[in-house]
Design an enzyme around this catalytic site. Structure first.
Site, PDB file in Angstrom:
ATOM      1  N   PRO A 115      11.985  -0.743   1.547  1.00 10.84           N
ATOM      2  CA  PRO A 115      11.063  -1.688   0.843  1.00 10.84           C
ATOM      3  C   PRO A 115       9.661  -0.919   0.406  1.00 10.84           C
ATOM      4  O   PRO A 115       9.005  -1.196  -0.558  1.00 10.84           O
ATOM      5  CB  PRO A 115      10.930  -2.930   1.779  1.00 10.84           C
ATOM      6  CG  PRO A 115      12.121  -3.074   2.547  1.00 10.84           C
ATOM      7  CD  PRO A 115      12.308  -1.623   2.931  1.00 10.84           C
ATOM      8  N   TYR A 116       9.260  -0.201   1.742  1.00  9.70           N
ATOM      9  CA  TYR A 116       8.104   0.703   1.187  1.00  9.70           C
ATOM     10  C   TYR A 116       8.160   1.466   0.082  1.00  9.70           C
ATOM     11  O   TYR A 116       7.373   1.342  -0.811  1.00  9.70           O
ATOM     12  CB  TYR A 116       7.797   1.436   2.382  1.00  9.70           C
ATOM     13  CG  TYR A 116       6.668   2.360   2.240  1.00  9.70           C
ATOM     14  CD1 TYR A 116       5.362   2.041   1.927  1.00  9.70           C
ATOM     15  CD2 TYR A 116       6.766   3.892   2.301  1.00  9.70           C
ATOM     16  CE1 TYR A 116       4.377   3.066   1.606  1.00  9.70           C
ATOM     17  CE2 TYR A 116       5.584   4.985   2.262  1.00  9.70           C
ATOM     18  CZ  TYR A 116       4.634   4.293   1.730  1.00  9.70           C
ATOM     19  OH  TYR A 116       3.486   5.075   1.473  1.00  9.70           O
TER      20      TYR A 116
END
Length: 416
Positions: A223-224
């Site tokens: 997700p980063y």
């Protein structure tokens, strides 16, 4: 009400009276006029006091543009990379405003910057959360920014897999808030702090700026990286109908510390397990933790551990300054910021042992979700177009400089 006792006795109703005797019309009108005059007087006084308030009417160095002075907003300027960038900007005589909510940053780092540059109009700090759109717009309305360096973001791969919504909000949504305020207040230049994680895990190394980001096979797997790529896509879509000068810097694994020992990396204790490998090595060398945990030894690399491109923070902020200096209106520049050389995690730990002089204990664990096997850059574009190249490429030397700060600051910026 009448003023004389005689008047009061004449107009006081008796217990049996069905109504009170009214005041004469001329006295009633006199009271109304008096009240109006009092309100007008108080209003005038308030206006005078507000006009004398320096925060509302008196221009400050930060609230007006000055010829020959570039005012840069540094979001996340109390953090590791942001504070080093602010230090470099101040050294180069830029005017700096730091905005940070201190959820990951250190106010002590800001205090150090303020002590180094106490002159009026050099540095100001504003405590604010970029998720608060009204607060952000107020900041832009009260300050005359010439450029924004947008560092503020949560930035731990492991944490992003456990709390993805926080990352999409903090990175993508907050970047939208900043971009909208920049557009509304006509701030002409954006330097965006991005990451190599937007590339996912390409089949070919090294990574160039043309390496695909969007294919299903290579799309960021944490997700980063996804949140950063979404922010990039948003900025690029905005740029198509904007005069803004935009530079996007995708950098690799940051290490090191200020060469003169004034600033360093000091993550919160509760985030040590999520932090950079350099912090883990230093914690082990100082005996804060019994050893370092290496996650993943079965990757398809030379020694089975991940390969990364370690960029010194001094080189990284130099790239940001050069990006600012080369930014052009109606133009988007995208650059990788790395050394062009990959080093394995095992190599990194060995270099850290030599830099600290401590035989750090190593524990091998399974892979961490979201990690890539091999990532390193091709920095030829930034060298060619911005005349930038990494200078501090000796891994052990960079770690030695950072270690000196760590030894003095065992408890981070809270050390005496």
């Amino acid at each position: 009400m009448l003023n004389s006792s005689r008047g009061r006795s004449q107009t006081r109703p008796t217990r049996s009276a069905p109504f009170a005797v009214m005041e004469p019309d001329h006295k009633k009108k006199s009271n109304i006029v008096g009240k109006i005059l009092m309100v007008v007087g108080l209003t005038a006084l308030c206006i005078i006091m507000l006009n004398k308030s320096p925060s509302l009417s008196t221009p400050t160095h930060f609230s007006r543009h000055e010829e020959g002075v570039t005012h840069v907003l540094v979001t996340g300027g109390a953090g590791y990379i942001g504070s080093h960038a602010a230090l470099r900007l101040l050294k180069e005589n830029y005017r700096v405003t730091i905005v940070d909510n201190l959820s990951r940053g250190n106010m002590a780092a800001v205090n150090i910057l303020q002590k180094l540059h106490p002159q009026p109009g050099r540095l100001q700090f504003i405590y604010a959360d970029l998720g608060d759109a009204k607060a952000v717009d107020k900041i832009f309305s009260e300050n005359a920014f010439d450029a924004v360096m947008h560092f503020a973001a949560v930035a731990y791969v492991g944490e992003s897999t456990m709390d993805p919504l926080r990352y999409y909000h903090n990175i993508t949504s907050n970047t939208l808030t900043v971009l909208k305020s920049m557009a509304a207040h006509r701030v002409p230049t954006l330097i965006y702090s991005s990451t190599c994680a937007t590339y996912g895990e390409p089949e070919k190394m090294p990574i160039t700026e043309g390496t695909p980001q969007a294919s299903c096979k290579h799309f960021p797997i944490n997700p980063y990286g996804k949140a950063k790529k979404m922010a990039e896509d948003m900025i690029l879509d905005f740029s198509k109908n904007s005069n803004m000068a935009i530079m996007i810097l995708r950098y690799f694994n940051v290490i090191g510390s200020d060469l003169e020992g004034r600033l360093g990396e000091a993550p919160r204790p509760e985030l040590r397990d999520q932090g950079r490998i350099s912090g883990a090595c230093f914690d082990a060398a100082r005996g804060i933790v019994p050893g370092i945990k290496l996650r993943g030894t079965d990757y398809k690399t030379q020694d089975g551990t991940c390969i990364r491109d370690y960029i010194d923070v001094t080189d990284l902020v130099d790239a940001h300054v050069k990006a600012l200096q080369h930014a052009k209106a109606r133009n988007v520049g995208i650059y990788n910021v790395g050394t062009g050389k990959g080093r394995s995690v095992k190599e990194f730990v060995e270099a850290c042992k030599k830099a600290t002089g401590v035989n750090i204990k190593v524990e091998y664990l399974p892979r961490r979700p979201g990690d890539y096997a091999e990532v390193f850059s091709d920095p030829s574009k930034i060298r060619r177009e911005l005349n930038w190249t990494a200078r501090y490429t000796d891994l052990e030397e960079s770690l030695e400089i950072a270690w000196r700060w760590q030894k003095v600051h065992r408890d981070g910026y809270n050390s005496p």
